[in-house]
Design an enzyme around this catalytic site. Structure first.
Site, PDB file in Angstrom:
ATOM      1  N   SER A 121       0.826  -1.208   0.000  1.00  0.00           N
ATOM      2  CA  SER A 121       0.000   0.000   0.000  1.00  0.00           C
ATOM      3  C   SER A 121       0.858   1.254   0.000  1.00  0.00           C
ATOM      4  CB  SER A 121      -0.936  -0.001   1.204  1.00  0.00           C
ATOM      5  OG  SER A 121      -0.210  -0.245   2.386  1.00  0.00           O
ATOM      6  N   HIS A 142      -3.093  -3.507  -5.762  1.00  0.00           N
ATOM      7  CA  HIS A 142      -3.441  -2.968  -4.448  1.00  0.00           C
ATOM      8  C   HIS A 142      -4.942  -3.093  -4.167  1.00  0.00           C
ATOM      9  CE1 HIS A 142      -3.725   0.706  -1.578  1.00  0.00           C
ATOM     10  NE2 HIS A 142      -3.518  -0.393  -0.905  1.00  0.00           N
ATOM     11  N   GLU A 154      -6.235  -1.341  -7.449  1.00  0.00           N
ATOM     12  CA  GLU A 154      -5.336  -0.509  -8.245  1.00  0.00           C
ATOM     13  C   GLU A 154      -4.283  -1.408  -8.881  1.00  0.00           C
ATOM     14  OE1 GLU A 154      -5.510   3.563  -5.572  1.00  0.00           O
ATOM     15  OE2 GLU A 154      -3.992   2.083  -5.090  1.00  0.00           O
ATOM     16  N   ASN A 192      -5.018   6.304  -1.731  1.00  0.00           N
ATOM     17  CA  ASN A 192      -4.366   6.864  -0.542  1.00  0.00           C
ATOM     18  C   ASN A 192      -3.807   8.263  -0.795  1.00  0.00           C
ATOM     19  OD1 ASN A 192      -5.011   4.811   1.161  1.00  0.00           O
ATOM     20  ND2 ASN A 192      -3.091   3.704   0.884  1.00  0.00           N
TER      21      ASN A 192
END
Ligand code: NAI
Length: 506
Positions: A121, A142, A154, A192
């Site tokens: 991550s 991800h 992702e 993120n």
């Protein structure tokens, strides 16, 4: 079912590896699970089986399919047993050295055309692949927690990743029932990175003493439509997870001011106020319920003063209509009378600055946030300035609460709460597009599925008007003199010429 990869290995059977193994087996692949901790491996096989039993009980999976999936899930004693896997997904500890060592070992075992994927991550996919003999076969994959419910993944291309590897992982994600999005290998990837605006800006608002946690949560839920306020969300995620993410992205972008973390979360983390899981975070929890102090009541006010509205107020006609509907006595002169309450509705400026520039008596001046049209919100937000008299503040509060809509009164803050947080989110999202980290459409998909926002951030910007968001940022930058509000070129250009933020360049 014909799958992209008939034999898949999953290394690391914690929260993430389990979820990935579950959906891969459901998609028809034979899945071999490896974990350095044998107890974790046994538990993973049991837990995944229990998940399928639950799905069968709920009628979401038929018993035959569950039995077949169980038969396809096989524990393996070591990576040596992954030799026939066409894909190996790694979900071990988040450490570069550990991941590099594992992939080097895997390269010795699997076929030369097997694909290697990392669920990292926060680490660079390029860095993970750097020591490999065939770095082009490795990509980021991800997923989000819990994997079976968070339907987005992702697919991240490192500098050397072969596009065919990403294409294969993309197709396989769809077979697993997930929505794939393509991202360049950059800190935080899409979700993120895009998620930096919500919490960090809310924390800045608290750090300025503008409003307390619960008020900010209420405003962002009721005015901007977020399901959870930023502090409720941080309590759910827990600060031992979210604070390090804030620090990591800030540092990886070499101290980019937009991502600057807050001392508030650093201190609360040090103090063990992590969130729900420790019983106390920004809220205290009793039997899983957040203990929230009741909202301040509507003040009792005798006679309301007449109301004068600044000629530069945002949504001025709408505000007049609202005041009429609320039964206010409206003044229409060039300047307010000696008794009048002056209302200003700035975009990105604070009430103090507007009072000074417009030569209004600050003691009788109150601001209202009208970035979002009143009819589309479930709360009104008023802001005082340091000189606002208590009777004027209370009169404004009572007036805007007359039809029963909740009202929050905050201290002066350029951009109030919603303008600040929404424009920060839109700005960061715009910059993700400007950097070509992903396509605007993938950004919207990733954020709505990964973060559960009511709208994708670019759609949010379009909804409130790119020009308005741009104005908020320009003015906040002036008031705060802080580069964190510097508008991204993507937003600046589109806002200036009235183009949708979702519009890609030809
Ligand atoms: P976890 O701590 O729950 O599980 C990790 C598992 O890997 C443990 O069972 C451990 O025994 C095993 N392990 C550690 N080193 C190993 C090695 N060298 N070989 C084999 N097994 C090994 O961790 P979690 O939360 O499942 O995270 C795994 C990865 O997924 C990390 O890279 C993390 O950053 C990433 N991630 C985590 C998310 C989350 O919300 N937990 C979300 C998205 C990604």
């Amino acid at each position: 079912m014909q799958t992209q990869y008939s034999n898949v290995g999953v290394v690391g059977t914690g929260a993430m590896g389990r979820g990935i193994a579950q959906i891969a087996a459901q998609a028809g692949s034979r899945v071999r699970l490896v974990d350095s901790n044998p107890a974790a491996l046994d538990k993973a096989v049991q837990d995944i089986g229990a998940q399928w039993d639950k799905l069968v009980q709920k009628g979401r999976m038929d018993a035959e399919a569950a039995a077949a999936a169980k038969a396809r899930l096989l524990p393996a004693a070591s990576v040596a047993e992954l030799a026939d896997c066409q894909l190996v997904v790694e979900a071990i500890v988040e450490r570069l050295d550990a991941k590099r060592a594992l992939f080097a070992q895997l390269e010795e075992v699997v076929a030369t055309d097997a694909v290697l994927a990392s669920n990292t991550s926060s680490l660079s996919v390029t860095a993970i692949a750097a020591g490999l003999k065939h770095p082009q076969r490795l990509a980021g994959y991800h997923f989000f927690n819990p994997v079976p419910l968070m339907k987005v993944v992702e697919v991240i291309a490192g500098l050397r990743t072969d596009p065919a590897v990403c294409a294969g992982l993309t197709a396989y994600a769809r077979q697993m029932g997930h929505q794939p999005v393509q991202a360049q290998d950059t800190p935080g990837f899409i979700v993120n990175h895009a998620g930096r605006g919500f919490g960090t800006e809310a924390l800045r608002i608290v750090s300025e003493g503008v409003a307390d946690f619960a008020t900010i949560d209420r405003i962002l839920r009721d005015q901007a439509g977020f399901k959870l306020g930023p502090f409720e969300l941080m309590d759910l995620t827990a600060l031992d997870v979210s604070h390090p993410v804030m620090e990591s992205i800030y540092q990886q972008y070499y101290d980019e001011p937009r991502y600057r973390p807050s001392v508030i979360t650093a201190q609360r983390l040090a103090g063990g106020l992590l969130g729900r899981k420790t019983g106390e975070g920004f809220y205290r929890y009793v039997d899983g319920q957040a203990q929230v102090a009741p909202e301040p009541g509507v003040p009792e006010v005798g006679e309301l003063p007449p109301v004068w509205v600044s000629s530069r107020a945002a949504r001025r006609q709408e505000l007049y209509q609202l005041l009429k509907d609320l039964g206010a006595t409206i003044e229409t002169g060039q300047s307010p009378s000696i008794n009048a309450l002056s209302l200003v509705a700035p975009l990105g400026f604070d009430v103090t600055t507007v009072a000074v520039v417009e030569r209004l008596d600050p003691a009788r001046t109150v601001g209202i946030d009208l970035l979002v049209e009143d009819s589309a919100t479930r709360r009104r937000v008023l802001a005082t300035n340091p000189a606002t008299r208590a009777d004027m503040r209370d009169a404004a509060h009572a007036l805007f609460a007359r039809d029963g809509k909740p009202v929050s009164v905050i201290r002066d803050s350029a951009g109030f709460v919603t303008q600040r947080v929404v424009s920060t989110i839109v700005n960061i999202a715009s910059d993700i597009c400007q950097q070509r980290i992903c396509s605007p459409q993938d950004l919207e998909t990733a954020v709505t599925l990964g973060l559960g926002y009511p709208l994708g951030p670019l759609a949010m910007g379009n909804r409130w008007g790119p020009a308005n968001v741009l104005e908020v940022l320009f003015n906040m930058q002036t008031v705060y003199g802080d580069p964190r509000y510097r508008p991204s070129p993507w937003l600046r250009r589109r806002g200036a010429i009235g183009l949708s933020l979702l519009q890609e360049e030809s």
